[in-house]
Design a protein around this motif. Structure first.
Motif, PDB file in Angstrom:
ATOM      1  N   THR A 161       0.624  -1.122  -0.121  1.00 30.53           N
ATOM      2  CA  THR A 161       0.099  -0.097  -0.036  1.00 30.53           C
ATOM      3  C   THR A 161       0.880   1.330   0.140  1.00 30.53           C
ATOM      4  O   THR A 161       0.593   2.377  -0.726  1.00 30.53           O
TER       5      THR A 161
ATOM      6  N   SER B 185       2.070   1.867  -3.485  1.00 26.88           N
ATOM      7  CA  SER B 185       1.026   2.206  -4.236  1.00 26.88           C
ATOM      8  C   SER B 185       1.077   3.715  -4.267  1.00 26.88           C
ATOM      9  O   SER B 185       0.705   4.186  -5.253  1.00 26.88           O
TER      10      SER B 185
ATOM     11  N   THR C 286       2.990   5.535  -7.096  1.00 26.45           N
ATOM     12  CA  THR C 286       2.370   5.660  -8.342  1.00 26.45           C
ATOM     13  C   THR C 286       1.184   6.344  -8.635  1.00 26.45           C
ATOM     14  O   THR C 286       1.181   7.156  -9.579  1.00 26.45           O
TER      15      THR C 286
ATOM     16  N   THR D 195       3.593  -1.816  -8.303  1.00 25.28           N
ATOM     17  CA  THR D 195       2.480  -1.878  -7.377  1.00 25.28           C
ATOM     18  C   THR D 195       1.567  -0.877  -7.297  1.00 25.28           C
ATOM     19  O   THR D 195       2.397   0.480  -7.492  1.00 25.28           O
ATOM     20  N   SER D 196       0.476  -0.775  -7.728  1.00 28.21           N
ATOM     21  CA  SER D 196      -0.301   0.452  -7.739  1.00 28.21           C
ATOM     22  C   SER D 196      -1.675   0.069  -7.025  1.00 28.21           C
ATOM     23  O   SER D 196      -2.038  -1.049  -7.032  1.00 28.21           O
TER      24      SER D 196
ATOM     25  N   ALA E 236      -6.298  -0.865   0.254  1.00 21.89           N
ATOM     26  CA  ALA E 236      -6.447   0.107  -0.953  1.00 21.89           C
ATOM     27  C   ALA E 236      -7.326   1.013  -0.848  1.00 21.89           C
ATOM     28  O   ALA E 236      -7.183   1.969  -1.245  1.00 21.89           O
TER      29      ALA E 236
END
Lengths: 475, 343
Positions: free
Chosen positions: A242, A245, A248, A415-416, A441
């Motif tokens: 997380t 992410s 990104t 990772t996004s 997320a």
């Protein structure tokens, strides 16, 4: 050197953007008329409260953008240094064990056992089908059944205590500095903060900071012994994913803006200011681009970039560089497809400004077009640009998730938030359900987008001349 | 009296004439835009990567023989020059090219065949109905909901109802549409078993498949839309004619529902009419989550299978529909706003 710095394309652009923002601020510092709306913003509780949250995300993103390749340990010092293939970021170093301590597969948040049953060899011979203990999560507990709850509570309490101490130190620091600058007593300053009598809403800022610290400190302390948010299919820590992410999402939102801004500003102002065939040509370009549905244009472009990258493997050495290049292309495409809205707004505004007396006067004095645009038009459309950038931020973060789902977003191995949600679709179908990656997320994305939205709203209120006039009339 | 009527009808005739000439001009103006779209897609699909590269990727990897690449290009019709074929005679010099056979043909809605050999035009005609079955109810019911909510907020403006409503809208806006779909499917289909989780059927049976996607479609954009309409209403309420109406002693409800709502139709129409033709395209994520065999899922499948001809066709169709939307918006303007004149 123990490491070799790696500057990815997106890192370079992100820091370029950061320095541009700092330069912009330095430029404005000596111009009070430009500073006024920012001063309004500084005094808005909504803006400052959400900015604290936003600052947290930006800090994580920036720390995660300092990349390097660690040197491989070698027995012979005379040899030339060799570096690992893997590119790490400063964030990877800071979170340390979170990255390396991977389990076998899924495990629930704070669990001590795997999520799936496995056949375990018993020491005295024979086999047992059971939930095996995790290699790292809660490995320090002798008897998880009785020790787990007291241990988790103890760590949470320690984390909360740590957060409280940290926050108190910060509050003392803020009050102390403020007291020195205003020349008041410490207690007096503290009461002024408490009753929001300061021009800057320090109470709101401190409350937001307290919320972040009281949430993060227990998470951080628990993360040293457990997987706080569980692990994913290949056993990676979800909390770590997380955090990764965030970069990104942040990059997509800011770099697409970086591409879009010069296009929209230059073309919009030119169309409105010069009129005539320039206006016709620019209008034709943006009507044409605008008429293609956004998702389809992005999809078509990304498909072509995929082919291009597959046939040109010489452009990148490591997986990180491939991911990075694709991210860069995606930002480029998002920028090219999203400049039309702002361009139209700026054209309309420049059309109006062109007829203003001071512009006419500048013409009469023989001032060149370039100078008229930079001195008279650009500063007067700045508020539109700033508002548009702020409003676009949250839209772009949300767009990343949808695009990754459609299959035209960031690299599938990156990772996004979009890729996390995408993976979670299959996890939801399991019984019992794997809910934690989706929930993490969801939570992080919601806080990020919500704070961006709230900040953008406050920014619009501070910059929109109509609203400022209306609120002044009310007061 | 009679004179007045002839004058009226004369104006109608003149107005009608104006509308026709205006429409013709708008349609003519659309042609260069469509040519532009066509050229953009053509450049994107044939200049960024050469057909050879695409063939190699489609056939898999680097170890593809030259013959295989040539065969792939011939099957697809990609083995021709881009714009001008020097080996042909007469007008075939222009017609026997990639541009003419792949891009120019789209102007007469000849989209060619997809990778699995089916005619794209036929596919679009059969798949647009499921798309419309989702998109039209979502659009109409959604519009009614959003405007109602916005009117309520505008009626209670600057009170706690309004403030908490706006905050709720901002929170709703900050949640990705993916979460609405995943959450809705989980709650309603998996936990409560009210409707099937996904699928589609024709006729009356379609209803049970349609309820959930339509409901989620409405809920997922409630935040942004309600806020948008509220802004329009509030802006309208601050105008002078509202003050006049209030001074005349009209009730607040009457002002809001008769005067403000009527006048707010103009800005509302600009935003709404333009998307009506695009409803044909359906929604990409909605249709793929609910496995509805519409145009949205057709596009997603094409993207995942890298079926370039389908993507190209959808891009062109999308722009045509958008331009129709723009023309419809102009017509709608003249219908609701007597001040707008077409010249």
């Amino acid at each position: 050197m123990p490491f070799k710095p790696v500057i990815l394309w997106t890192d370079a652009l992100l820091f370029l953007l950061l320095s541009a923002a700092i330069g912009f601020w330095l430029h404005m510092r000596s111009r009070p008329h430009l500073l006024q709306p920012w001063r309004n913003l500084l005094q808005s509780r909504q803006a400052m409260g959400s900015l604290v949250f936003l600052a947290f995300f930006i800090a994580v993103g920036l720390v995660d953008s300092l990349h390097f390749r660690p040197r491989l340990s070698q027995p012979d010092a005379t040899q030339e240094s060799r570096y690992a293939v893997q590119t790490l970021s400063l964030l990877d170093v800071l979170v340390g064990p979170l990255r390396t301590q991977t389990e076998k597969t899924y495990s629930a948040p704070l669990a001590t056992h795997l999520f799936a049953k496995e056949t375990v060899e018993l020491p005295g011979g024979g086999r047992l089908r059971t939930y095996p203990r995790l290699t790292y999560g809660g490995a320090h507990l002798a008897n998880p059944r009785t020790d787990w709850l007291p241990d988790v509570l103890r760590l949470t309490a320690a984390g909360l205590g740590f957060g409280v101490i940290l926050w108190n130190a910060l509050a003392l620091l803020v009050t102390g500095v403020l007291a020195r600058r205003t020349g008041r007593e410490f207690g007096q300053t503290w009461r002024a903060i408490l009753h929001q009598r300061e021009p800057v809403p320090w109470r709101t800022i401190l409350i937001s900071t307290a919320v972040i610290m009281l949430l993060l400190a227990p998470l951080a302390v628990l993360a040293t012994r457990y997987h706080v948010l569980g692990t994913d299919k290949v056993g990676q820590d979800v909390f770590y994913l997380t955090l990764k992410s965030i970069r990104t999402g942040l990059l997509i939102a800011t770099l697409a803006t970086l591409v879009m801004l010069p296009l929209a500003t230059a073309l919009g102002i030119m169309a409105g200011y010069f009129g005539g065939w320039v206006d016709d040509a620019i209008q034709y370009i943006y009507t044409t681009l605008n008429s293609i549905p956004g998702v389809l244009l992005i999809a078509a472009s990304v498909l072509m970039i995929q082919v291009y990258m597959a046939t040109h493997p010489e452009l990148f050495d490591t997986i990180e560089q491939r991911q990075d290049l694709r991210l860069l292309f995606l930002c480029l495409i998002l920028g090219v497809t999203s400049w039309t809205g702002l361009c139209r707004l700026l054209r309309g505004e420049a059309l109006k400004l062109r007829e203003q007396e001071y512009v006419q006067a500048a013409h009469a004095f023989g001032v060149s077009h370039l100078r008229v645009i930079s001195r008279h038009i650009l500063p007067n459309v700045m508020h539109i640009i700033v508002i548009a950038v702020a409003l676009d931020f949250s839209v772009l973060v949300l767009a990343e998730a949808v695009l990754s789902y459609v299959g035209v977003g960031v690299d599938p191995t990156m990772t996004s938030f979009g890729n996390m949600i995408n993976a979670a679709r299959l996890e939801m179908a399991r019984d019992p359900m794997v809910w934690w990656s989706l929930a993490s997320a969801f939570a992080f994305m919601l806080v990020m987008v919500l704070s961006a939205n709230l900040f953008a709203d406050a920014l619009r209120d501070a910059f929109d001349p109509r609203i400022t006039v209306a609120s002044r009339a009310k007061a | 009296m009679a004179a007045a009527r002839t004058e009226q009808s004369e104006r109608d005739v003149r107005q009608g004439f104006n509308v026709t000439t205006y429409l013709i001009r708008r349609i003519l103006y659309a042609i260069p835009i469509l040519i532009g779209v066509n050229l953009i897609t053509f450049a994107l699909f044939f200049f960024v990567n050469s057909p050879d590269d695409m063939a190699r990727l489609a056939l898999g990897g680097k170890r593809v023989t030259e013959e295989a690449v040539e065969r792939w290009k011939r099957d697809k019709g990609y083995d021709k020059p881009h714009f001008f074929n020097a080996q042909e005679q007469g007008h075939a010099r222009f017609t026997n090219t990639i541009f003419f056979s792949k891009s120019a043909s789209m102007f007469v809605f000849d989209f060619g065949v997809s990778d699995d050999g089916r005619d794209i035009g036929t596919e679009i005609r059969t798949r647009m109905w499921p798309s419309l079955a989702i998109a039209v109810p979502t659009f109409l019911v959604g519009l009614a909901f959003y405007i109602t909510f916005a009117l309520i907020l505008a009626f209670f403006r600057a009170t706690y109802v309004d403030v908490s409503g706006v905050v709720a809208c901002v929170v709703a806006m900050s949640i990705s549409s993916l979460f609405y779909i995943i959450g809705g499917q989980y709650l309603i289909s998996k936990l409560w078993h009210l409707v099937p989780i996904s699928g589609f059927d024709y006729g009356v049976d379609a209803l049970k498949f349609l309820v959930l996607p339509v409901a989620i479609g409405i809920v997922s954009s409630i935040g942004a839309n309600t806020r948008w309409y509220r802004t329009i209403f509030i802006e309208e309420i601050n105008k002078d004619y509202v003050r006049t109406a209030r001074a005349k002693g009209l009730s607040e409800a009457r002002i809001l529902f008769r005067h403000v709502l009527h006048n707010a139709m103009i800005p509302i129409l600009t935003g709404v009419v333009v998307i009506i033709p695009s409803l044909f395209l359906g929604s990409l994520i909605m249709e793929s989550f609910f496995s509805i065999p519409g145009l949205g899922s057709y596009t997603i499948e094409a993207i995942n299978n890298q079926d370039y001809s389908v993507v190209r066709a959808m891009v062109f169709l999308g722009s045509v529909l958008y331009i129709i939307g723009l023309i419809l918006t102009d017509i709608a303007y003249t219908l609701v706003d007597p001040r707008v004149r077409l010249d």
